[in-house]
Enzyme design. Sequence first.
Site, PDB file in Angstrom:
ATOM      1  N   ASP A 229       0.423  62.434  83.232  1.00  0.00           N
ATOM      2  CA  ASP A 229       1.645  62.467  82.427  1.00  0.00           C
ATOM      3  C   ASP A 229       1.742  61.288  81.476  1.00  0.00           C
ATOM      4  O   ASP A 229       1.119  60.244  81.657  1.00  0.00           O
ATOM      5  CB  ASP A 229       2.882  62.525  83.325  1.00  0.00           C
ATOM      6  CG  ASP A 229       3.014  61.317  84.250  1.00  0.00           C
ATOM      7  OD1 ASP A 229       1.971  60.845  84.762  1.00  0.00           O
ATOM      8  OD2 ASP A 229       4.140  60.856  84.455  1.00  0.00           O
TER       9      ASP A 229
ATOM     10  N   HIS B 209      -3.654  59.084  85.686  1.00  0.00           N
ATOM     11  CA  HIS B 209      -2.563  60.063  85.766  1.00  0.00           C
ATOM     12  C   HIS B 209      -2.484  60.962  84.540  1.00  0.00           C
ATOM     13  O   HIS B 209      -2.899  60.594  83.433  1.00  0.00           O
ATOM     14  CB  HIS B 209      -1.220  59.395  86.058  1.00  0.00           C
ATOM     15  CG  HIS B 209      -0.724  58.403  85.043  1.00  0.00           C
ATOM     16  ND1 HIS B 209       0.039  58.759  83.957  1.00  0.00           N
ATOM     17  CD2 HIS B 209      -0.841  57.057  84.980  1.00  0.00           C
ATOM     18  CE1 HIS B 209       0.364  57.683  83.265  1.00  0.00           C
ATOM     19  NE2 HIS B 209      -0.164  56.630  83.865  1.00  0.00           N
TER      20      HIS B 209
ATOM     21  N   GLU C 214       3.252  60.070  87.398  1.00  0.00           N
ATOM     22  CA  GLU C 214       3.211  58.627  87.648  1.00  0.00           C
ATOM     23  C   GLU C 214       4.344  57.919  86.914  1.00  0.00           C
ATOM     24  O   GLU C 214       4.943  56.973  87.441  1.00  0.00           O
ATOM     25  CB  GLU C 214       1.856  58.057  87.197  1.00  0.00           C
ATOM     26  CG  GLU C 214       1.614  56.608  87.590  1.00  0.00           C
ATOM     27  CD  GLU C 214       2.092  55.592  86.560  1.00  0.00           C
ATOM     28  OE1 GLU C 214       2.058  54.384  86.860  1.00  0.00           O
ATOM     29  OE2 GLU C 214       2.516  55.991  85.441  1.00  0.00           O
ATOM     30  N   GLU C 215       4.649  58.376  85.700  1.00  0.00           N
ATOM     31  CA  GLU C 215       5.639  57.687  84.881  1.00  0.00           C
ATOM     32  C   GLU C 215       7.055  57.791  85.445  1.00  0.00           C
ATOM     33  O   GLU C 215       7.930  57.025  85.053  1.00  0.00           O
ATOM     34  CB  GLU C 215       5.607  58.232  83.441  1.00  0.00           C
ATOM     35  CG  GLU C 215       4.306  57.990  82.697  1.00  0.00           C
ATOM     36  CD  GLU C 215       4.060  56.524  82.360  1.00  0.00           C
ATOM     37  OE1 GLU C 215       4.919  55.678  82.690  1.00  0.00           O
ATOM     38  OE2 GLU C 215       3.010  56.224  81.776  1.00  0.00           O
TER      39      GLU C 215
END
Length: 405
Positions: free
Chosen positions: A79, A77, A171-172
């Site tokens: 981020d 990902h 994703e976070e």
Amino acid sequence: MDKNIERLFKYFAIDSQSDPKSETCPSSEGQMELGRVVVEDFKDIGLTDIEQDEFGYVYATIPGNVKEAPTFGLIVHLDTATEMDGKCTNPQIVDYQGGDIKLNDDYQMTVTDFPFLKDLVGERLITTDGTTLLGADNKAGIAILMAVAERLINHPEIKHGDIRLAITPDEEIGRGPHKFNVEKFGAEFAYTVDGGLNGGMEYENFNAATVKINIQGKNVHPGSAKNVMVNALRVAMEIESLLPVNEKPEYTEGYEGFYLLDELKGNVGEVEMVYIIRDHSKELFNQKKKTFEHIIAYLSSKYGDIISLEIEDTYYNMKEKILPYMHIVEMLEQAMKEAGVEPDIKPIRGGSDGAQLSYMGLPCPNMFTGGYNFHGRYEFLSLNQMEKAIDVIIKLAEINAKNES
């Protein structure tokens, strides 16, 4: 400078932190910027099937030389987490010889606080300067994909099928797969490269939900408050006090779930609370949601209709979706052993893009990157373990090439 380090430093310096308050996809422009850099790096390596779509997702293919091999995917990902500044412009390389590691005049990583440091003597580490995240979660994953692609393109004698690559936004903040095109991705199965310590492999994760509570108090002058005031702050404290004390993150490990008070803001007149619920067991997960319902029902009988409750499921344990495809876990385990890595299979005490993707029809276990202490100033990356992750994926590609679709 080592090419992996050069790429990492470039990625770390881009502020690609996601923004939970944004409703766009991606939630921040920095993720689009990092995606554009990644696309150019893939081109420089020699990949041609590359795309960055309107939502920031980057897709690419490492073309195979064994046509019969199943196509599998690798997913990371863009981020970084939201807890601290995500733009790391001063990473530090430490050839670790033991002892405490100074980050700056105010912060250091001590062996007392982080006893696992004694196991890393002789390894080359990249740390923060104590003022930001490092961004190894998950920019180390991006660098690993780059290195894998470069090695396979430069060494055609390594037999492998097509390998699909994807780099997701957000994703976070739990949105990584929301606009992921599984059909277009075209892989039979995949692995997220988003784990931590050497040998780490996971195919179980928490079931997750977010709980939002609004309390409408009654604020009057304290001098004439008797039998009138309803202090929303005190009601919030009461909610927290009614939750099981031993089911908080600081008291749990392994398969134990928890309630976390994640946000609290307000005053006498109004309070907003945000909790997260986590549990590997679906039954216990549902019980935790019912606990909130019971608490709010009890307090509503006491104070009246002043509390609203909203519970939203975020993701579920991928285990039930992986079990029918355990051969992909066994392949990864074999690849680790052939690369000289001892597999360490544990449940994720968190989530991953792979959890949601598994429920979207793409079974997707997780593997290590060599990163430690994610989501804080003490985050660091072992370059030695990152190299091992690259070796494992090369072995995985070779093992998969021996299979037939």
